[in-house]
Design a protein around this motif. Structure first.
Motif, mmCIF file in Angstrom:
data_model
loop_
_atom_site.group_PDB
_atom_site.id
_atom_site.type_symbol
_atom_site.label_atom_id
_atom_site.label_comp_id
_atom_site.label_asym_id
_atom_site.label_seq_id
_atom_site.Cartn_x
_atom_site.Cartn_y
_atom_site.Cartn_z
ATOM 1 N N GLN A 149 -4.352 -9.348 -3.842
ATOM 2 C CA GLN A 149 -4.114 -8.073 -3.172
ATOM 3 C C GLN A 149 -4.970 -6.982 -3.804
ATOM 4 O O GLN A 149 -5.556 -6.136 -3.111
ATOM 5 C CB GLN A 149 -2.642 -7.681 -3.262
ATOM 6 C CG GLN A 149 -1.723 -8.468 -2.353
ATOM 7 C CD GLN A 149 -1.736 -7.954 -0.914
ATOM 8 O OE1 GLN A 149 -2.673 -7.293 -0.489
ATOM 9 N NE2 GLN A 149 -0.699 -8.279 -0.174
ATOM 10 N N ASP A 191 -0.610 -11.095 -6.315
ATOM 11 C CA ASP A 191 -0.888 -9.691 -6.616
ATOM 12 C C ASP A 191 -2.354 -9.460 -6.960
ATOM 13 O O ASP A 191 -2.951 -8.456 -6.544
ATOM 14 C CB ASP A 191 -0.003 -9.215 -7.774
ATOM 15 C CG ASP A 191 1.469 -9.124 -7.376
ATOM 16 O OD1 ASP A 191 1.752 -9.069 -6.156
ATOM 17 O OD2 ASP A 191 2.327 -9.121 -8.285
ATOM 18 N N TYR A 192 -2.950 -10.380 -7.734
ATOM 19 C CA TYR A 192 -4.339 -10.156 -8.141
ATOM 20 C C TYR A 192 -5.276 -10.238 -6.944
ATOM 21 O O TYR A 192 -6.304 -9.554 -6.899
ATOM 22 C CB TYR A 192 -4.752 -11.125 -9.254
ATOM 23 C CG TYR A 192 -5.167 -12.501 -8.796
ATOM 24 C CD1 TYR A 192 -6.505 -12.790 -8.527
ATOM 25 C CD2 TYR A 192 -4.237 -13.526 -8.665
ATOM 26 C CE1 TYR A 192 -6.893 -14.057 -8.126
ATOM 27 C CE2 TYR A 192 -4.613 -14.785 -8.269
ATOM 28 C CZ TYR A 192 -5.938 -15.051 -7.996
ATOM 29 O OH TYR A 192 -6.328 -16.307 -7.594
#
Length: 265
Positions: free
Chosen positions: A232, A229-230
């Motif tokens: 992304q 996620d980070y």
């Protein structure tokens, strides 16, 4: 995309993220950099004097490797070794041609050198260029294409700018497009670096021969089928940071493979 660390003192540590957005794949390399020192005429006695650096109570090499082991994604540790021209010249005069201005080496191999450096003799030997030289690989092995994809320049007329490479193929110059390393390609190249290090492990005197025969290096993880996620978030913001973002303690570079790039308008 490059994100700079908040603490310049930790700038030697780097995080390289390789992403293919279209395939949703990801591979990470955690990097520690060291410099060779030495003024003598014998190249093999030059050494990486900070190789045994300790973070808190733990050797830095072990901290780096544990970070890769516990990252929760596809992560592997590598070392960047910097060599002055004087060291390179001395090594080449002795027939050692693989030492370059910047080399890469398997992080788990270096961890093994550090952990087995027991006693004065091995502590001196294991940080020497003689001990590390067998596993030094060119940085180009990781980043540069081994071949170009032959293509006529006319195929790109009227589109976005493209850099072409001229490479000798079959004795003749060939114009082509360099293929950047996607996560799977990077993993394959890291696997090659790991295989070479494992092969040379027995030839490097780091512990008694009876023990060395049973030493193995950690396996290279498979490419992750999920982009963290980070990462992304980094891509969506195009690397631009705000005051609300978590401070960085190391350089962080995010590479998008060509298939991930948006089409030009």
């Amino acid at each position: 995309m490059v994100e700079f660390p908040d603490e310049p003192a930790t700038g030697a540590d780097m995080e390289w993220n390789f992403v293919d957005r279209r395939a949703g794949t990801f591979f990470q390399i955690l990097v520690q950099a060291k410099q060779a020192y030495g003024a003598g005429k014998i190249w093999s006695r030059h050494n990486y004097r900070e190789l045994y650096h300790v973070s808190g109570s733990t050797p830095q090499a072990q901290t780096l490797c544990n970070a890769a082991r516990t990252s929760g994604t596809s992560s592997y540790p590598l070392y960047l070794f910097y060599h002055p021209s004087s060291t390179i010249s001395l090594a080449q005069k002795s027939g050692i041609m693989n030492i370059q201005g910047v080399n890469v080496a398997d992080g788990f191999f270096i961890e093994h050198l550090v952990k087995t450096a027991k006693g004065r003799r091995l502590r001196t030997h294991n940080r020497s260029l003689k001990a590390v030289a067998p596993v030094l690989r060119p940085l180009s092995l990781l980043f540069c294409p081994s071949v170009t994809h032959p293509l006529s320049p006319s195929a790109y007329l009227g589109t976005s700018p493209v850099v072409f490479l001229v490479q000798q193929i079959g004795g003749r110059p060939s114009l082509g497009v360099p293929m950047p390393p996607d996560p799977h390609t990077v993993r394959e190249r890291v696997q090659l670096i790991s295989d070479m290090a494992a092969r040379d492990l027995a030839s490097v005197t780091t512990s008694p021969a009876a023990e060395s025969a049973f030493v193995t290096l950690d396996e290279v993880p498979q490419v992750a089928e999920h982009i963290p996620d980070y990462v992304q978030g980094i891509i969506e913001k195009r690397g631009r940071r705000s005051e609300a973002d978590r401070p960085l303690d190391r350089w962080r570079l995010t590479f998008l493979s060509i298939a991930s790039q948006p089409k030009p308008d």
